[in-house]
Motif scaffolding. Structure first.
Motif, PDB file in Angstrom:
ATOM      1  N   GLU A 142       9.434   2.379   4.748  1.00 22.91           N
ATOM      2  CA  GLU A 142       9.430   2.212   3.297  1.00 22.91           C
ATOM      3  C   GLU A 142       8.444   3.184   2.671  1.00 22.91           C
ATOM      4  N   GLU A 143       8.707   3.536   1.421  1.00 20.71           N
ATOM      5  CA  GLU A 143       7.811   4.435   0.694  1.00 20.71           C
ATOM      6  C   GLU A 143       6.579   3.669   0.236  1.00 20.71           C
ATOM      7  N   ILE A 144       5.469   4.397   0.107  1.00 22.83           N
ATOM      8  CA  ILE A 144       4.239   3.814  -0.435  1.00 22.83           C
ATOM      9  C   ILE A 144       4.093   4.339  -1.861  1.00 22.83           C
ATOM     10  N   PRO A 145       4.561   3.595  -2.859  1.00 26.11           N
ATOM     11  CA  PRO A 145       4.583   4.090  -4.238  1.00 26.11           C
ATOM     12  C   PRO A 145       3.219   4.524  -4.764  1.00 26.11           C
ATOM     13  N   GLU A 146       2.185   3.765  -4.425  1.00 27.49           N
ATOM     14  CA  GLU A 146       0.863   4.068  -4.962  1.00 27.49           C
ATOM     15  C   GLU A 146       0.248   5.347  -4.405  1.00 27.49           C
ATOM     16  N   ARG A 147       0.794   5.855  -3.294  1.00 27.30           N
ATOM     17  CA  ARG A 147       0.270   7.090  -2.713  1.00 27.30           C
ATOM     18  C   ARG A 147       1.177   8.284  -2.989  1.00 27.30           C
ATOM     19  N   SER A 148       2.414   8.018  -3.399  1.00 30.93           N
ATOM     20  CA  SER A 148       3.365   9.095  -3.645  1.00 30.93           C
ATOM     21  C   SER A 148       3.141   9.701  -5.017  1.00 30.93           C
ATOM     22  N   THR A 149       3.084  11.040  -5.065  1.00 28.52           N
ATOM     23  CA  THR A 149       2.888  11.744  -6.325  1.00 28.52           C
ATOM     24  C   THR A 149       3.827  12.946  -6.377  1.00 28.52           C
ATOM     25  N   GLY A 150       4.574  13.075  -7.467  1.00 30.19           N
ATOM     26  CA  GLY A 150       5.474  14.212  -7.611  1.00 30.19           C
ATOM     27  C   GLY A 150       6.485  14.263  -6.480  1.00 30.19           C
ATOM     28  N   ARG A 151       6.529  15.404  -5.789  1.00 31.21           N
ATOM     29  CA  ARG A 151       7.494  15.586  -4.704  1.00 31.21           C
ATOM     30  C   ARG A 151       6.943  15.121  -3.357  1.00 31.21           C
ATOM     31  N   GLU A 152       5.651  14.757  -3.316  1.00 28.85           N
ATOM     32  CA  GLU A 152       5.057  14.301  -2.063  1.00 28.85           C
ATOM     33  C   GLU A 152       5.209  12.788  -1.943  1.00 28.85           C
ATOM     34  N   ARG A 153       6.007  12.361  -0.986  1.00 26.73           N
ATOM     35  CA  ARG A 153       6.256  10.935  -0.769  1.00 26.73           C
ATOM     36  C   ARG A 153       5.638  10.494   0.551  1.00 26.73           C
ATOM     37  N   TRP A 154       4.890   9.405   0.487  1.00 27.70           N
ATOM     38  CA  TRP A 154       4.263   8.854   1.680  1.00 27.70           C
ATOM     39  C   TRP A 154       5.110   7.719   2.220  1.00 27.70           C
ATOM     40  N   TRP A 155       5.201   7.656   3.559  1.00 23.70           N
ATOM     41  CA  TRP A 155       6.037   6.660   4.214  1.00 23.70           C
ATOM     42  C   TRP A 155       5.230   5.850   5.222  1.00 23.70           C
ATOM     43  N   ARG A 156       5.639   4.607   5.411  1.00 25.97           N
ATOM     44  CA  ARG A 156       5.028   3.739   6.416  1.00 25.97           C
ATOM     45  C   ARG A 156       6.130   2.911   7.074  1.00 25.97           C
ATOM     46  N   ARG A 157       5.820   2.380   8.228  1.00 26.98           N
ATOM     47  CA  ARG A 157       6.779   1.514   8.905  1.00 26.98           C
ATOM     48  C   ARG A 157       6.957   0.234   8.098  1.00 26.98           C
TER      49      ARG A 157
END
Length: 219
Positions: free
Chosen positions: A66-81
């Motif tokens: 799943e994506e981590i909305p609070e860490r994702s900015t612009g085109r950089e998306r953070w993911w976690r299990r």
């Protein structure tokens, strides 16, 4: 469903999503090392960002990350299990439609290759630190009911000693354990190198330097 209740991965589409070496490695990295971006994973795996982004979206589509909305900015998306059952099991061939059995076979092939790499790493791990590399193999006479009970107790033992990352003490190490009991035949007596009648192989290797299958996935 409770976190430690058995869950059979019998959805062909979800199974197919995991029957890919790169996705398996990406998922393992997120499981072992924590959140990452497609750029970070691309650098680690030697792949283009567009490729890792595609595979991440497939893992997200089927609920594995799943994506981590609070860490994702612009085109950089953070993911976690994602939060998924720890005791996730593969179906037997008869539980999968005939047209999808090739996917299950590919899943097994990838898993066996991961097991082979882990097994080959064991001697060096043992030489480096025997306290963190425990190997055991033996021969036991079991009925089918005995083997079923052994398997369930083995999984329960893994779950008992597998702490979540946020609950593990500082001295805890990442370990991988694999068990492959199967019947021995007369022919096996002439081929001692072949996997063998309720021979139980248990392998535990310090996982601090490499990747392997998530411990929650059993077959």
């Amino acid at each position: 469903m409770k976190d430690d209740e058995p869950y059979v991965l019998d959805d062909p589409d979800r199974l197919k999503a995991l029957a890919h070496p790169m996705r398996r490695r990406m998922l393992t990295h997120l499981n072992v090392h924590g959140p990452a971006t497609s750029t970070t994973l691309g650098e680690l795996l030697g792949a283009k960002t567009g490729t890792t982004s595609y595979h991440l979206r497939q893992l997200e589509k089927y609920g594995f990350i799943e994506e981590i909305p609070e860490r994702s900015t612009g085109r950089e998306r953070w993911w976690r299990r994602a939060q998924i059952p720890r005791d996730m099991r593969l179906p037997t061939p008869d539980q999968v439609p005939a047209e999808d059995r090739a996917v299950l076979e590919e899943f097994h092939r990838i898993g066996y290759e991961e097991d082979r790499v882990l097994f080959e790493r064991f001697p060096a791990a043992y030489q480096a630190d025997p306290a963190w590399a425990r190997g055991s193999r033996g021969l036991a006479r079991m009925t089918r009911q005995d083997l079923d009970a052994f398997y369930e107790e083995y999984i329960a033992l893994l779950l008992r000693y597998s702490r979540p990352a946020d609950e593990a003490p500082p001295e805890a190490a990442r370990c991988t354990s694999a068990s492959s009991p199967c019947p021995r035949t007369r022919a096996d007596l002439r081929r001692p190198s072949q996997r063998v009648t309720a021979q139980v192989s248990l392998l535990s290797v310090n996982r601090l330097g490499g990747d392997a299958s998530p411990v929650w996935l059993t077959r």
